[in-house]
Design an enzyme around this catalytic site. Structure first.
Site, PDB file in Angstrom:
ATOM      1  CG  ASP A 382      -2.036   1.106   1.172  1.00 61.49           C
ATOM      2  OD1 ASP A 382      -2.709   1.189   0.327  1.00 61.49           O
ATOM      3  OD2 ASP A 382      -1.783   1.827   2.231  1.00 61.49           O
ATOM      4  CD  GLU A 411      -2.271   1.899  -3.561  1.00 62.07           C
ATOM      5  OE1 GLU A 411      -3.365   2.340  -3.817  1.00 62.07           O
ATOM      6  OE2 GLU A 411      -1.425   2.041  -2.642  1.00 62.07           O
ATOM      7  CE  LYS A 522     -11.290   2.989   1.632  1.00 61.50           C
ATOM      8  NZ  LYS A 522     -10.171   4.079   1.373  1.00 61.50           N
TER       9      LYS A 522
END
Length: 655
Positions: A382, A411, A522
């Site tokens: 991430d 990412e 999320k």
């Protein structure tokens, strides 16, 4: 031959003399050998260079591998030389290039011209005899060399100018002024999944029965569904304990209500940190059982490594110097203005004196190794662009030293050069701008960059159709047709692609005015009916089956664009000559209007005239027929057939 320190300029006459031939513009070589080019075990890699020297003499060139073996290069054009090399072992590799003045090839060229002109070549025959006499034959080949010496004495031009002699001398003949490239070029060799994979992302906590937090055991029950769709990597967002302080509520609310599960990116609580699992998901034994079950289904588990900490992370008490702090001593919260992440605090990568915070670096390395010990070798990282490049270069090297098959997916939706630097320092795959490339011109330009420019040697794209963070604007209004075509392009334009759970149901409800999902998973559990009307599971199964069955789908660098005379239609091919596997794709980018358009069958790719015929199989319907000539017409409709996939068999090709 005089050698210098690798990469250094020769600084004496003797040293300079050892570099009589020029070897330049080596590909793949990344930043002068600072970083490794990428390869795949068992896949051929084209290595090329400009090789030339003074005068008009013939030149030979070869690639030298780490074990000392050579692969002869062939002249392409304009002093460019190339050869294909296959690296068989996952891990680090190297190559260099040698070039030399080819005395026999030069002699043969001059002698053959004189013979053709009817001129005397007695001097040339003496030159050849002396050349052969000075050679040391390879073991067991003395007779062959003596036969050539005898032919030279006898003036036997037929023997000396034959192709057999040329091939023999190319292999064993003298190399004058042999010059080696000034450095060895590093290569990192990956296993195939680093270059060819299909990822499916899900939140394990959403896969339990309605009203209950899901567990790893619930995901085990769902593995046949994911495998049936044709995916080979199952990817989870963080699965660690979630902090309570500043926990986010539904739709990213700053106030969590009782029962709100919080963001999994706010990692750490009294239940543990990044080497632990959230207790509501199960135990480490449950996780290990999931990894084993996934493997039995042909799936690898990928974990999202988010280097985030909640304010409740145990390391804050145990290692206060591992966190960034403000002048008043308080810990910095994560920010991406105007966004704020009050439930996340920042780690500290460097000390005030500029030295690396090595105890913290080591702890993160050990965390990766912990998960590798539990069978995880795929890591989606991430926001790696918000962490130091040297940290990633060191960490990836450390992990690879123990697990060369590890795969790191970056990412990083960020600036192009930052994205590419992350690929250089070791990330095997990279998120890209595919999500925001929507028009024919945008897609063509971007894919041309990825497949033809220097980044193709080190940056492997992974085309994600969507993510939990990104609900693309195009999909918010495209309807089912847009989901079908974005899926098809992601899976057929790139070797690696992925989708986030719910895409198969065409989920698109946005937060008003934002590129985000309403009721984002999320921040809450999300239970879905995967058999709901309007799903596109058949499209997913189709393209994943084609990816598995058709060899041309593996190496995305074989992508070619072809003429379709409508700006709403993207027309491209995936061609693999080695397997004689040739696929064509027509995709209607406009999700709202039908198109009838002309296109050209690329007969020129097979050296066929414009009036030739090729056999075709419609890979959607299965029927077979012939295309006669170059010019054809096709109609696509977003509601029924927004794309077409064709398999070609040119005359003489394998069916």
């Amino acid at each position: 031959m005089a050698r210098t320190k690798t990469g250094a300029r020769p600084d004496t006459a003797e040293a300079l003399a050892a570099y009589r031939l020029a070897i330049e513009s080596v590909e793949p070589e990344i930043d002068g050998g600072r970083f490794a080019a990428k390869a795949v075990a068992g896949w051929p890699v084209t290595i090329s260079a400009d090789v030339f020297g003074d005068g008009h003499e013939k030149i030979g060139a070869a690639i030298v591998l780490a074990d000392g073996s050579e692969v002869r290069m062939t002249h392409v054009e304009n002093d460019r030389w190339a050869a294909d090399v296959t690296f068989d072992t996952v891990g680090p590799a190297r190559f260099s290039i040698v070039a030399w003045r080819d005395l026999f090839a030069t002699w043969r060229h001059g002698a053959s011209r004189k013979v053709a002109a009817g001129q005397d070549i007695s001097v040339e025959m003496e030159e050849a005899r002396r050349m052969f006499a000075a050679m040391t034959p390879p073991r067991g080949e003395k007779a062959e060399l003596r036969a050539l010496e005898k032919a030279a004495k006898a003036g036997d031009t037929e023997t000396l100018l034959s192709e057999d002699t040329a091939e023999y001398m190319a292999r064993v003949g003298p190399r004058a002024n042999e010059t080696r490239y000034i450095r060895d070029v590093p290569v990192w060799v990956d296993r195939e999944r680093a270059a060819f994979s299909a990822w499916y992302e899900l939140f394990p906590r959403s896969w339990g029965p309605e009203g209950r937090h899901g567990t790893f055991r619930d995901v085990i029950a769902a593995l046949p569904y994911i495998r049936d769709l044709g995916f080979d990597v199952l990817y989870f967002p963080p699965i660690h304990p979630i902090g309570a302080t500043n926990r986010k509520g539904k739709n990213n609310s700053l106030t969590a209500e009782p029962g709100d599960v919080g963001s999994p990116y706010a990692i750490g609580s009294d239940d543990g940190e990044m080497t632990d699992v959230h207790p509501e998901l199960g135990t480490m034994e449950d996780f290990d059982a999931l990894v084993r079950a996934a493997s039995e289904e042909g799936l690898e588990i990928a974990l999202d490594i988010a280097l985030n900490a909640s304010p409740d992370h145990p390391w804050i008490r145990e290692h206060p110097d591992w966190f960034e702090r403000r002048p008043d001593g308080t810990i910095k919260y994560a920010e991406n203005p105007p966004k704020k992440y009050e439930d996340i605090v920042n780690f500290r990568y460097y000390l005030d004196d500029g030295r690396p915070n090595l105890p913290f670096w080591t702890a993160i390395r050990d965390m990766f190794l912990h998960w590798a010990d539990h069978g995880v070798l795929c890591f989606r990282v991430d926001n790696p662009h918000t962490k130091p490049f040297p940290f990633w270069e060191w960490l990836i090297d450390e992990i690879r030293a123990r697990h060369p098959g590890a795969i790191f997916l970056s990412e990083a939706f960020t600036r192009p050069k930052v994205m590419k630097r992350l690929a250089k320092v070791g990330f095997n795959q990279s998120y890209t701008y595919y999500t925001w490339r929507n028009t024919k011109a945008e897609l063509t330009e971007y894919l041309t960059e990825l497949t033809t420019e220097s980044c193709r040697h080190y940056m492997r794209p992974n085309f994600f159709t969507n993510t939990p963070d990104i609900n693309p604007v195009l999909l918010q209004s495209s309807g089912r047709a847009g989901f079908r075509t974005r899926l098809l392009m992601a899976a057929s334009l790139s070797g690696n692609y992925g989708m986030y759970s719910g895409f198969e149901l065409c989920e698109a409800a946005p937060l008003p005015g934002k590129e985000e999902y309403l009721d984002s998973e999320k921040y809450e559990l999300k239970h879905r009916d995967f058999d709901a009307d309007g799903h596109i599971k058949d499209d997913i199964r189709l393209i994943n089956r084609i990816r598995r069955e058709e060899p041309a789908m593996k190496d995305f660098l074989n992508l070619k664009f072809f003429p379709a005379f409508d700006d709403r239609v993207l027309y491209y091919g995936r061609f693999d000559a080695a397997s004689q596997n040739y696929l064509l794709f027509h995709v209607l980018i406009d999700p709202h209007g039908a198109a009838e358009f002309g296109f050209e069958v690329p007969l020129w790719e097979f050296d066929l005239p414009d009036e030739a015929s090729v056999e075709v199989q419609d890979l959607i319907q299965g029927n077979r027929f012939s295309w006669h000539g170059k010019d054809h017409t096709l109609a696509l409709d977003p509601q029924s057939r927004p794309y077409a996939i064709w398999k070609l068999t040119p005359p003489g090709g394998a069916a």
